[in-house]
Design an enzyme around this catalytic site. Structure first.
Site, PDB file in Angstrom:
ATOM      1  N   SER A 146     -14.654  38.817   4.952  1.00 23.68           N
ATOM      2  CA  SER A 146     -15.688  38.694   3.920  1.00 23.68           C
ATOM      3  C   SER A 146     -16.451  37.375   4.049  1.00 23.68           C
ATOM      4  O   SER A 146     -17.653  37.320   3.844  1.00 23.68           O
ATOM      5  CB  SER A 146     -15.050  38.732   2.530  1.00 23.68           C
ATOM      6  OG  SER A 146     -14.222  39.854   2.399  1.00 23.68           O
ATOM      7  N   GLY A 179     -16.309  48.599  15.177  1.00 23.78           N
ATOM      8  CA  GLY A 179     -16.388  50.051  15.364  1.00 23.78           C
ATOM      9  C   GLY A 179     -17.135  50.391  16.637  1.00 23.78           C
ATOM     10  O   GLY A 179     -18.250  49.926  16.850  1.00 23.78           O
ATOM     11  N   ARG A 235      -5.574  79.307 -10.766  1.00 26.49           N
ATOM     12  CA  ARG A 235      -4.145  79.003 -10.702  1.00 26.49           C
ATOM     13  C   ARG A 235      -3.602  78.912 -12.120  1.00 26.49           C
ATOM     14  O   ARG A 235      -4.167  78.200 -12.956  1.00 26.49           O
ATOM     15  CB  ARG A 235      -3.939  77.674  -9.972  1.00 26.49           C
ATOM     16  CG  ARG A 235      -2.526  77.113 -10.030  1.00 26.49           C
ATOM     17  CD  ARG A 235      -1.675  77.666  -8.913  1.00 26.49           C
ATOM     18  NE  ARG A 235      -0.262  77.346  -9.098  1.00 26.49           N
ATOM     19  CZ  ARG A 235       0.653  77.515  -8.152  1.00 26.49           C
ATOM     20  NH1 ARG A 235       0.299  77.971  -6.960  1.00 26.49           N
ATOM     21  NH2 ARG A 235       1.911  77.242  -8.370  1.00 26.49           N
ATOM     22  N   THR A 253     -13.437  49.453  -3.586  1.00 22.58           N
ATOM     23  CA  THR A 253     -13.523  48.022  -3.849  1.00 22.58           C
ATOM     24  C   THR A 253     -13.058  47.690  -5.248  1.00 22.58           C
ATOM     25  O   THR A 253     -11.878  47.623  -5.484  1.00 22.58           O
ATOM     26  CB  THR A 253     -14.937  47.493  -3.563  1.00 22.58           C
ATOM     27  OG1 THR A 253     -15.489  48.298  -2.502  1.00 22.58           O
ATOM     28  CG2 THR A 253     -14.896  46.071  -3.113  1.00 22.58           C
ATOM     29  N   GLU A 273     -14.513  48.511  -9.235  1.00 23.01           N
ATOM     30  CA  GLU A 273     -14.736  48.733 -10.668  1.00 23.01           C
ATOM     31  C   GLU A 273     -15.046  50.140 -11.152  1.00 23.01           C
ATOM     32  O   GLU A 273     -14.875  51.100 -10.423  1.00 23.01           O
ATOM     33  CB  GLU A 273     -15.865  47.807 -11.033  1.00 23.01           C
ATOM     34  CG  GLU A 273     -15.472  46.814 -12.082  1.00 23.01           C
ATOM     35  CD  GLU A 273     -16.125  47.230 -13.329  1.00 23.01           C
ATOM     36  OE1 GLU A 273     -15.727  46.792 -14.376  1.00 23.01           O
ATOM     37  OE2 GLU A 273     -17.017  48.081 -13.256  1.00 23.01           O
ATOM     38  N   ASP A 303     -17.033  52.668 -14.498  1.00 26.95           N
ATOM     39  CA  ASP A 303     -17.996  53.689 -14.905  1.00 26.95           C
ATOM     40  C   ASP A 303     -18.308  53.575 -16.409  1.00 26.95           C
ATOM     41  O   ASP A 303     -17.951  52.641 -17.049  1.00 26.95           O
ATOM     42  CB  ASP A 303     -17.378  55.070 -14.675  1.00 26.95           C
ATOM     43  CG  ASP A 303     -15.905  55.049 -14.926  1.00 26.95           C
ATOM     44  OD1 ASP A 303     -15.144  55.626 -14.202  1.00 26.95           O
ATOM     45  OD2 ASP A 303     -15.531  54.390 -15.915  1.00 26.95           O
TER      46      ASP A 303
END
Lengths: 630, 630
Positions: B196, B229, B362, B467, B469, B471
């Site tokens: 980071s 990558g 189900r 990551t 947090e 809603d």
């Protein structure tokens, strides 16, 4: 040993590893800029308490037996020892197809069998033998969940069913052969159409008086046995749970024994088997599906401890009530719950030990311009993320030990409380384990994603055991708070259910509608229980640094529980001011526990080889030079 | 079509599948007991609104292009079509080693390339081309995260770096070749020692005036490039982020281009590459590690849009401040954040569509003695678990569409708000996605663990993007509540930071100590933002059933946010009575949304083949007869 000179020597060692040559202009600057690894044992303060004594508290029993088994696994090439830097780690190779994982799991079982690990697992008895078996299972699970589950199916589920549902004729025929792994049993309870709701299963057994046999059938596709561990490749025998029809009347569910493979591994006639396929974890376990087509088994293969069919077809049972007979069949599953709860705590310890050691050697960002980068564990947010999990894990170790002792000393009188404790603790401890694994995964950043670092793959492998709920708790006055919460929630729950019933709902429907209060109540009960058990363990210690540490951990466990459960605010058990004070106190406790973090995880008793490269010199382990050792 | 006669026909079909013969005594009883499958389209009420219209709202753009790409993938055997029952599903085979997964990912890329999917991805420009590219990426990610990430590295990171950091000479040389996948670029930013904290990277570039070349070195093991990558197997070129030293003074981080493999795939001289090894997900991406040993590249390979080194070694830059130069280099990463946010919502849709369809077919347990078993989605606790996630997913679709439009129409003036929205929405939407996947996994029971059912493996595959947090949200008066929370938290945060500073802490340290308030504030900001955007989308609809449905979803989104965030209670924004009322209201909304569940997930626009066997006739898919088709 002088830490400074050791650090200097260490820098020299690292410098020696630099096998690329820098252009002369850059060389002096490069050396100044390079990161180096300080072992946390040298950079942290020495332990303030006796590490071995804390391990005795947390492990609770059979420390020497655990270490013996750990060494057995470390010694064998079957357990995939791999060199990283100057250390060797053991862990399964998850870059394998399910077929490969299944084959090597079987070879590991054969090795442990040869070394005598399973002696007494089926034929032994008494509290000490059972505790030792539980300790072994925890150690095996730390290596690989598949290995533990594949053994558990045969030794606990199949073996337990023979022992508890069967009578002398079954014991004589199968117990010793099971312990020697000659008979590899599986446990065919779940069906495609019915998992948790076992009573609804559709497999049918009828009795044929002419031949004195039971005839077992899978009457439709939804009745196929499903998820049966061991069935797809290796099992020779199975317990079959089936409805028993006598003269067209169902007597409820009974357990039968059937052979499903011959000595050469061929599937027996009138049995069909298919694979359950690739899974997100546990691919070392060969879960299978089974169909029965007029499969005939001798009358004697009914496990008849509570009910029997006489040769003439007459049904006799010592328990008249169908529901109670069913409950009797479920009771032996308790051992599995106890084992899963204890294992969950142990797995959390692996993840936390790795994460704390990494957080004491990995730095990120500086908080002042051009200042040194800060150790992860010196960030308040990182402490808040990790240290409460350590406190919970210690508290839950006590709870798991309590549960194990309760179980191995069981009497008919304690069965009900064992059922309650094993159910609630299994849920809480596995939930905690999943949360600890997820937080640790994130706390290790990208390194947490590499399977060789264990945490991420443990998360996938153990996801299957996650179920519902939480954790929690408090000091003496806060202990009152937890009791208050539990009592009040019980009152609220009873009252809400009554209200729904008054509105004309059935009791069952009313309980379904009150699911939130039921969840909150279960959480309150379990958190209060764990705190009490942990506090009892603390009480048995004499005054000194270890007792002080346990007090710190207990305070953290109690306060983080208050902090994390909104029900304290929602129902007014805590004023807004007290909630703010509790939060400040957790933050203060983070600071108090921070200096002990390394010591506590070092007391978890996990051998270094079962941790992972990021727990040690991860710069050396990733060096170009170490590639040649891999 | 008469549902009843269809159901009867369906039973007959199922009965026909029963290819095991029951003994005559049991036959009639068996037939009565057997489960059968009712397609939810027949058992549920018909849609109350126009499904296609809701899809237009949720997808937002490029519906036809998405469907075209979905069909391309369905048509090719490279995408592992597999027969289950009478349906075909496409999904990667995760029972493969990483080597196999990498190889097939590359073959899929070559196929999509031949079919023209990537046309204009690098050389195109304008809002419509960019929206279309984003839509394609969402569809590809639904098939496989590895495929999407491997493409993203080359087309977004490498391609974006060439485009935004480079100038005409770089564009001419590499853009078209990248679009044609002749040049396979990677992006070497992260190092073992610095993830980071990019500013701390240790790779060093110096300029050699004699040869007019840069000399690039990895001065120590912690400076090795890590997680790159594409580097382990396939990449031909890379962007190298490196400290640039001019006359012994660092000018900060700059980006260079280097070739790392020749046309035959051999690693170039002065470059060493190793594998990052097996991971818990994304094993189709060949993440690698790179060391540079006096690697010499031409002066022209410095990407010089903001700074350059003249042939004589003089350093010139249009941005004097080192921090601002660094910020300029990070800006193009925004496209990645926008893409990840939008993709996260789409993945949640796959999981929810599968889970809702399964929950409508189900059954488990009956709530009265001998009563019929109850559909999973008719349990209040199951509704509470799933329906709020549907509301959140719809609200977040609107937010993702808003973010995409903002991004593709960007101007220098909107850069700052794009940065804020993309950061906060990426965090919130990926966090929501992980939570939705975990809940859906559990809601599908054991079936969620089978990789062919997708949900569990999506959870593993997407774990990397999680990551922080949450809603949230509210109706008109509750909208005030959300604004109140945001304003108040901002005030509290500023005041707490000032207090710490008054106690002598630095501003940076004070902000670290106030991490909880910062988290709560970020959540409040994002939840309020999403609610506003969703409400704006609802406003554009004319009155009618669709608008009513959107209103229901918005209310659910608002209230579940209040219900789930303890800060409403903690800081007294909500009285205990209002909190209890909000909980009751969520429960009522669950009942209101329940009849629309199938219609809403049907509007998500995911083709049936991209769902999984448990979303359709899972009894037939598991039948013995269907094994021969697999």
């Amino acid at each position: 040993m002088d830490p400074q000179s050791t650090a200097a020597r260490h820098v020299a060692v690292i410098a020696g590893h630099l096998n690329c040559q820098s252009p002369s202009a850059a060389a002096p600057l490069a050396l100044a800029a390079c990161l180096h690894y300080d072992p946390p044992e040298l950079s942290e303060k020495p332990p303030a308490f006796d590490l071995a004594a804390l391990r005795r508290v947390l492990d609770g029993h059979d420390l020497a037996a655990r270490d013996w088994l750990f060494r057995l696994m470390e010694e064998s090439p079957l357990f995939c020892p791999r060199r990283r830097g100057d250390r060797t780690f053991v862990a399964p190779d998850y870059n394998q197809t399910k077929e490969q994982q299944r084959a090597v799991t079987m070879r590991r079982i054969e090795y442990l069998l040869r070394r005598g690990v399973f002696e007494g697992w089926v034929t032994g008895s008494g509290p000490e033998a059972e505790l030792r078996k539980l300790a072994f299972f925890e150690c095996i699970a730390i290596y690989d969940h598949s290995l533990s589950i594949k053994l558990g199916v045969t030794y606990f589920l199949w073996g337990g069913a023979i022992r508890f549902f069967g009578t002398k004729r079954h014991h004589d025929k199968w117990l010793k052969a099971t312990e020697d792994y000659q008979v590899k049993g599986c446990f065919a309870m779940t069906e495609l159409g019915h998992g948790s709701n076992v009573r609804g299963i559709e497999t049918i057994a009828i009795y044929d008086t002419n031949t004195r046999e039971f005839v077992i059938n899978t009457p439709c596709e939804s009745a196929q046995k499903y998820w049966i561990g061991g069935a797809a490749n290796h099992a020779t025998h199975t317990i079959i749970f089936s409805q028993l029809l006598i003269n067209g009347t169902s007597q409820g569910i009974h357990a039968f024994v059937a052979q499903i493979r011959d000595a050469d591994g061929n599937v027996c006639p009138n049995v069909r088997i298919a694979d359950c396929g690739h899974k997100i974890g546990l691919n070392g376990v060969d879960n299978g599906r089974i169909w029965f087509d007029n499969l005939r088994i001798p009358r004697e293969n009914l496990l008849n401890s509570v009910a029997d069919v006489l040769p003439d077809g007459q049904y006799v049972s010592s328990i008249k009530d169908k529901d109670k007979r069913f409950a009797a069949f479920m009771a032996p599953l308790t051992f599995g719950r106890v084992n899963i709860a204890a294992t969950a705590v142990y797995i959390s310890k692996v993840a936390l030990a790795i994460t704390v050691r990494y957080a004491l050697t990995r730095r990120a960002f500086s908080i002042s311009a051009d200042g040194p980068e800060v150790l992860l564990l010196d960030y308040p947010s990182h402490q808040w993320r990790i240290l409460p999990l350590i406190a919970k894990t210690c508290a839950m170790s006590s709870a798991a030990n309590y549960l194990k002792r309760l179980y191995v000393k069981r009497t008919p009188e304690t069965n009900k409380s064992i059922h309650i404790y094993s159910s609630s603790l299994k849920a809480t401890l596995t939930w905690h384990n999943m949360r600890a694994l997820q937080e640790c995964r994130k706390a290790c950043g990208g390194q947490g994603l590499k399977t060789e670092n264990r945490i991420g793959i443990l998360n996938c492998e153990y996801d299957v055991q996650s179920t519902f709920e939480g954790d929690n708790n408090v000091l003496m006055q806060q202990l009152d708070l937890l009791c208050l919460r539990e009592r009040d929630l019980l009152g609220r729950y009873a009252s809400e259910v009554s209200q729904y019933q008054a509105q004309g709902e059935s009791k069952q429907k009313a309980m379904l509608l009150s699911h939130q209060l039921a969840d909150e109540l279960a959480r309150a009960f379990t958190e209060r229980t764990i705190l009490q058990i942990f506090a009892d363990d603390e009480m048995t210690q004499s005054a000194g640094p270890l007792k002080e540490l346990l007090g710190l951990l207990r305070s953290m466990y109690a306060l983080i529980s208050v902090e994390e459960d909104a029900s304290f605010l929602r129902y007014g058990y805590l004023s807004l001011e007290s909630a703010a004070a509790a939060r400040k106190e957790v933050m203060k406790l983070c600071g108090d526990l921070r200096p002990h973090a390394l010591s506590v995880v070092s007391s978890f008793g996990i051998p270094d080889a079962f941790l992972s490269p990021i727990a040690f010199d991860w710069i050396q382990a990733n060096s170009w030079a170490s590639l040649s050792n891999e």
